[in-house]
Structure formats: C-alpha cells, structure tokens
Design an enzyme around this catalytic site. Sequence first.
Site, PDB file in Angstrom:
ATOM      1  N   HIS A  71      22.828   4.735   0.617  1.00 49.27           N
ATOM      2  CA  HIS A  71      21.778   5.511   1.327  1.00 49.27           C
ATOM      3  C   HIS A  71      20.393   5.217   0.753  1.00 49.27           C
ATOM      4  O   HIS A  71      19.524   6.097   0.759  1.00 49.27           O
ATOM      5  CB  HIS A  71      22.049   7.018   1.258  1.00 49.27           C
ATOM      6  CG  HIS A  71      23.463   7.394   1.568  1.00 49.27           C
ATOM      7  ND1 HIS A  71      23.929   7.578   2.842  1.00 49.27           N
ATOM      8  CD2 HIS A  71      24.534   7.574   0.748  1.00 49.27           C
ATOM      9  CE1 HIS A  71      25.221   7.887   2.809  1.00 49.27           C
ATOM     10  NE2 HIS A  71      25.616   7.879   1.547  1.00 49.27           N
ATOM     11  N   SER A 102      -2.377 -12.101   0.466  1.00 49.95           N
ATOM     12  CA  SER A 102      -3.041 -11.204   1.398  1.00 49.95           C
ATOM     13  C   SER A 102      -4.483 -11.648   1.569  1.00 49.95           C
ATOM     14  O   SER A 102      -5.143 -12.030   0.597  1.00 49.95           O
ATOM     15  CB  SER A 102      -2.993  -9.776   0.852  1.00 49.95           C
ATOM     16  OG  SER A 102      -3.991  -9.006   1.476  1.00 49.95           O
ATOM     17  N   LYS A 122      -1.847  -9.266  -3.982  1.00 46.07           N
ATOM     18  CA  LYS A 122      -0.591  -9.115  -3.241  1.00 46.07           C
ATOM     19  C   LYS A 122       0.114 -10.444  -2.991  1.00 46.07           C
ATOM     20  O   LYS A 122      -0.516 -11.466  -2.744  1.00 46.07           O
ATOM     21  CB  LYS A 122      -0.874  -8.463  -1.888  1.00 46.07           C
ATOM     22  CG  LYS A 122      -0.816  -6.953  -1.961  1.00 46.07           C
ATOM     23  CD  LYS A 122      -0.928  -6.344  -0.594  1.00 46.07           C
ATOM     24  CE  LYS A 122       0.430  -5.999  -0.015  1.00 46.07           C
ATOM     25  NZ  LYS A 122       0.340  -5.738   1.419  1.00 46.07           N
ATOM     26  N   GLU A 147      10.715 -11.636   5.655  1.00 48.90           N
ATOM     27  CA  GLU A 147      10.507 -10.783   6.839  1.00 48.90           C
ATOM     28  C   GLU A 147      10.799 -11.547   8.122  1.00 48.90           C
ATOM     29  O   GLU A 147      11.343 -11.000   9.083  1.00 48.90           O
ATOM     30  CB  GLU A 147       9.073 -10.253   6.843  1.00 48.90           C
ATOM     31  CG  GLU A 147       8.847  -9.232   5.732  1.00 48.90           C
ATOM     32  CD  GLU A 147       7.372  -8.912   5.503  1.00 48.90           C
ATOM     33  OE1 GLU A 147       7.052  -7.751   5.287  1.00 48.90           O
ATOM     34  OE2 GLU A 147       6.536  -9.848   5.536  1.00 48.90           O
TER      35      GLU A 147
END
Length: 457
Positions: free
Chosen positions: A155, A276, A282, A289
Amino acid sequence: MKLWGGNYDAAPDAVFWEFNKSFPFDRRLVREEIAASRAWVRALGRGGAIRPQEAATLERGLDEVLAKVEADPSYMDADLEDVHSFVEARLGEVVGDLAGQAHLGRSRNEQTVTALRLWARGTIDRLRAGVAALVRALVEKGREGADAVMPGYTHTRAAEAITFGHWAAAHAWGLVRDSDRLRDARARVDVLPLGSGALAGTPLPLDREAMARDLGFAAVSESALDAVMDRDFAVALVSGCAQLQTHLARLAEDLIHFGGPEYGFVDLPEAFTTGSSLRPRKKNPDALELVRGKAARVDGDLLRLLTLLKGLPAGYQKDLQEDKEAAFEAADTAMGSVAIMTGVVAGIGLVRDAMRAAASREELMAAGLAVALAGEGMPFREAHHVIGAIVAEAQKSGRTLRAVAAERLPGVSPAVAGRLDSLFDPLRSVQAKSLRGGTAPDAVRASLDAALARVSD
Ligand code: ARG
C-alpha cells in the site's frame, strides 16, 4: 502501378488511393516479402508449374531487388499500394514480364499474413533477447545488493525490511514469465500459410512442406480459409508485449520513486534523466516516465487488434490490413522500452546507507516482534494485540518503539525482551527469512541465479 484493374475503366479516387495504401507502413516487411516470394517461385519450379530456368531467373531477380533495397533507401520510394505490389513491380524492372509468374496462383491474402508471420517470428526472437539482457542487468544489480537492506512496501507504506536483491529478483521473475509467454506466442506464429490461395487453396502442384522448410516454419496451416484470416498469432504477440510493458512500467514506477530525493535508495544514471529548465538541481526521470506512459500505447494496440477482429466474417477482409500497425507499434514500443530499462538498471548506483536508514525505522520491526512472541508460545493473534498496544503507546507518548518495548516486554516474555538487539536489526530480520523465495541474502542469490538460468536457455 496496381496489381489489378484489367476490368476497370476508372482510376481510383485520389483520396481513396491514399486511404487504401498500406505501403507507408508495410514497407518494413520488404525482406520478409522477398523471402516468401523466393520460397514461392522455388516451389513453383520444383512442382513444374514454371520451368526450372524461370524459377532460377525469378530467384536471382528477387535477390537483386533485395540487394537494391539494402543499398539505397530511395529505391523504396514509390507510389504503390503495398509491399507486395512493390516487390512485384521492382521484380518486373529486373526480369521483365516473367515477374508476373511470381504471382502465379498466389493471393495477397496469403502473402500479407505470411510476411507478417515471418516478421513476428524475428521480432519475438529479438524481444526475448532484449528481455534476457534486462533480466541479466537486474540479476547483476540484485547480486550487488543481495545483502543491502531496504524497506519493502505494501500500500506504498513501508511494511517489512527486505533486501535490494529481493526487490530486483521480484522484477526479474515477472520478466521471466514475459519471456516464456513470448516463446509460447512464437509457436503460434511459426506456421506457413502459403499455398492457401485467396481462401480455398491452390490447384498448383506445390510442396507446402518444402516451402515451410525453406522459410524455417515449423508447421503448415491446415485450413486455407482459416490461414488467410487467422490473426491469433498477432494477438498472442501483442498481448505478450502488453504484459511485458506492464512489468516494465511497474519497474519504472519503483525506480522513479527510489531514485527521487524522498527515497534516495538509488542514483539514476544521468544519461537517462533530463535536467529541469527551471531548477538547476533537479534530475527528472523522463526515460522511466515514458516507459510507464507508453504502456498505454501497447494496451491500446491490444484492444485495437481484438476489436478489429471482432465481428469479421470468415475469410480475408481489408479490415485485416489494420492489423499491422497495431502489431508494429506494440513490438517497437516494448523493444525500445526494454532497451531503455536495461540501460537504466545497469547504470543505477545503490545508496546503501539511505536504504538501511529507511529499513531501520522501528515500525518495520513490529511484525517481527509479534512473530517472536508467537515463537515463544503466545497465540499469534494475542501477540499481534500485545505489540499493537506497545506501538500505540509509543505513538501516543512520542517515545520510540524500542524504548517502550524494552519497558513492557520483560513482563510479557523475558526471552523476547532479551533479543531486542537482534529483533531491531533489519539485517538479522531479513536473514531469518531464508526459505526459498524469501528475502534472506542466500535465498535471494538462489532466486536471481534461477531467473537468469530461465532466460538463458
Ligand atoms: N495490403 C493488404 C493487407 O495489408 C494485403 C492485400 C490484400 N488485399 C486484397 N485486396 N486482397 O492486408
């Protein structure tokens, strides 16, 4: 040039001509189409339907067409209906009118499915080799981290300490099944349709078994009508790709989190991240993705194929031309994603300290405490309750679980109270789970070895 039209007065509508074409996408089957045509003319020659010299000339002509395809990409620029028309037209340029004999008794209905089967067979072999390489990368990383403790999650909440190797083995085993499924699909692909004609078979004296041998097919189709409409093999391939892509997406999803600052369990290889445009610090996991996002394509391709086939009458229908792009996209997407994931997995660095710190969180030890109490003879439900009360007290009082347990457990079980050091050590906790399939380092190494052996045969 069209392969038909002897009985036509009017040229096709220009918009329809474009709409009708499959050449923009089936041109990638040109090698398969040439191989199948070669087997066909040889069979015609062997059976006496054409003279042996004619067969030899046609074979040489097809070889020449293939050489030109390989040598010059612009050779394939042509306003033709499909790859079958292309090969016949180019063969005509090479051998003249004799090229028409390459089509003797042969229907494009059987040609298109033959070429697609040849493509699917090669594609499966390449996909399985790619999956094996990814499993190897996971196994190598898993061995490196066979004793690196980290939290395991249910979970999305940390549940129990596991090892990094245990996590790697879990992902490897999903891929092992994908490889098995693709091998099963290959057996369905490996059937020769040629000799089926348009739907009824052919009156020509052809040795279909010899043709199958020429093309390396393991079997010959048993019903001409079935052979021209059967796309089960494509469904098996695309479904195999969909399941594979689902596994890749899950692996990507884990690494997106584990590689991010909140977890920091792994360093993602820079070569597979992007910076980024706004925040210089970043590193974005775009590759992962995209692998996750592209699962939507492959699932879509499977649905596209299934709905395409639903409700068609028996026989070849032009609808079936729509099978190819779904199969191509599914296979290309899975193949590309496998390569990306192999690069990412091979390039990740393990951050053992971060894993260990997260795995040392005391809540993770609660289950182990309950099991230890039960091992001393307390019924497990009661043990669960006792430890639950200790957890609750720790949470309410703001003290550590360890401190409350040290206070309460001597009155409950002196034996367990005496083992708190080891019960709060995540490495000891994983070492205890040494049954086959468990997270103990030795069990994990055995699991990784077995996964690798399964994809290496
Ligand atoms: N291009 C077609 C396909 O991809 C094959 C041609 C069969 N067409 C025909 N009218 N018999 O399925």
